[in-house]
Design an enzyme around this catalytic site. Structure first.
Site, PDB file in Angstrom:
ATOM      1  N   ILE A 138     -67.273  66.273 156.281  1.00  0.00           N
ATOM      2  CA  ILE A 138     -68.359  65.428 156.760  1.00  0.00           C
ATOM      3  C   ILE A 138     -68.898  64.666 155.558  1.00  0.00           C
ATOM      4  O   ILE A 138     -68.675  65.050 154.412  1.00  0.00           O
ATOM      5  CB  ILE A 138     -69.472  66.239 157.468  1.00  0.00           C
ATOM      6  N   ASP A 139     -69.599  63.576 155.818  1.00  0.00           N
ATOM      7  CA  ASP A 139     -70.074  62.713 154.742  1.00  0.00           C
ATOM      8  C   ASP A 139     -71.101  63.418 153.852  1.00  0.00           C
ATOM      9  O   ASP A 139     -71.747  64.380 154.276  1.00  0.00           O
ATOM     10  CB  ASP A 139     -70.703  61.447 155.323  1.00  0.00           C
ATOM     11  N   MET A 140     -71.264  62.874 152.649  1.00  0.00           N
ATOM     12  CA  MET A 140     -72.175  63.470 151.669  1.00  0.00           C
ATOM     13  C   MET A 140     -73.585  63.670 152.233  1.00  0.00           C
ATOM     14  O   MET A 140     -74.196  64.724 152.038  1.00  0.00           O
ATOM     15  CB  MET A 140     -72.240  62.588 150.418  1.00  0.00           C
ATOM     16  N   THR A 142     -74.467  63.660 155.443  1.00  0.00           N
ATOM     17  CA  THR A 142     -74.473  64.353 156.731  1.00  0.00           C
ATOM     18  C   THR A 142     -74.553  65.847 156.452  1.00  0.00           C
ATOM     19  O   THR A 142     -73.860  66.350 155.577  1.00  0.00           O
ATOM     20  CB  THR A 142     -73.203  64.039 157.535  1.00  0.00           C
ATOM     21  N   ARG A 239     -71.313  57.071 163.136  1.00  0.00           N
ATOM     22  CA  ARG A 239     -72.071  56.007 162.490  1.00  0.00           C
ATOM     23  C   ARG A 239     -71.567  54.627 162.927  1.00  0.00           C
ATOM     24  O   ARG A 239     -72.355  53.727 163.231  1.00  0.00           O
ATOM     25  CB  ARG A 239     -71.988  56.164 160.970  1.00  0.00           C
TER      26      ARG A 239
END
Length: 302
Positions: A138-140, A142, A239
């Protein structure tokens, strides 16, 4: 290098080589075997074989499985919020601001650095030197559930479930604006942005199939609190999809407004629920990551 040797019998004769090997080596997935065939790691009667080859009785098959390269990543004693752990998998509630695996500009302080300290040598090596144990990310900015695998059998199992879209992944988010419908499905392909290679975008020409299910949890005066469930798992999927329908996530400067209120650090997005079949037992596990403090506080403010 581990080496598997087989002599083909009449029971598996005329099967494609990848299917035959997946029947003979139940610890490896068929997709991984196909990759090894493409890489030239499978030999029949002393010669490298192609994936279309159909085995014959008395063929001698050798499968050379390369050992995982020792990762050049320093274990770091970073505290982990562990939701579940056993001999096969560990599920972590990742905090905001933590990168999942080392990459340019982030070679320390990552989830992998923390997992290497916590798990020692018991992490799968299929993903190579930069992402031991990591099956998805998952993104930084998130937060929420991330699963890591402690052996290659578990890694293959979870990877196959992700590929088959049978892993439950539900996210909580806050988006700009008031959603017209209380529930909906966004079915739009996602690929690289045509002009900005650092971004993803809805791309009808070159994008990959992507589906997000959303439902409204609560309406506010200018924002909507939503739950999104992934049917597919493309980079930045939620997103990009929410931005594509005119409701970018609150705090998302990449796909929304650069004017970020509430002193937020990145998008308000939390991987809340993660469900999967346990690699060893086959039992379905569903884990819930509590909302981070900033998210709960923001809901109170709104």
């Amino acid at each position: 290098m581990d080496e598997f040797r087989f002599e083909i019998t009449e029971e598996t004769e005329d099967e494609r080589i990848d299917k035959c090997l997946s029947m003979l080596i139940d610890s490896l997935s068929r997709s991984f075997i196909q990759k090894m065939i493409k890489d030239g790691s499978v030999y029949v009667n002393g010669q490298p074989v192609k994936g279309s080859y159909r085995v014959r009785a008395e063929d001698n098959v050798v499968f050379r499985l390369p050992k995982a390269v020792e990762p050049d990543i320093a274990p770091e004693p970073i505290p982990l919020d562990i939701l579940y752990e056993d001999d096969d998998v560990v599920v972590v509630n990742k905090p905001k601001g933590m990168v999942v695996h080392p990459a340019a500009g982030h070679y320390s302080g990552t989830l992998v650095n923390a997992l290497m300290y916590h798990c020692g040598s018991s992490l799968s090596g299929i993903n190579g030197v930069m992402r031991p144990g990591i099956v998805h990310r998952i993104d930084m900015d998130t937060t929420g559930s991330v699963i890591a695998c402690k052996n290659d059998f578990a890694h293959n199992s979870i990877a196959e479930q992700l590929k088959a879209h049978t892993v439950t992944r539900r996210y909580h988010a806050i988006c700009h604006g008031i959603l017209k419908d209380e529930a909906g499905i966004i079915d739009r392909p996602i690929g690289r942005h045509p002009t900005d290679r650092k971004k993803m975008a809805v791309n009808e020409k070159n994008g990959k199939h992507a589906v997000t299910h959303y439902r409204v949890l609560k309406y506010f005066s200018r924002y909507t609190y939503i739950e999104c469930e992934l049917e597919t798992g493309r980079t930045h999927q939620i997103r990009v999809h929410m931005s594509s329908i005119g409701h970018p996530l609150l705090g998302d400067e990449t796909y929304g407004s650069r004017n970020v209120p509430f002193q937020l650090q990145g998008q308000v997005l939390h991987a809340k629920t993660l469900g999967f079949r346990h690699p060893a037992s086959g039992a379905y596990l569903e884990l819930d990551a509590p909302l981070p403090a900033y998210f709960s506080h923001l809901l109170e403010i709104l």
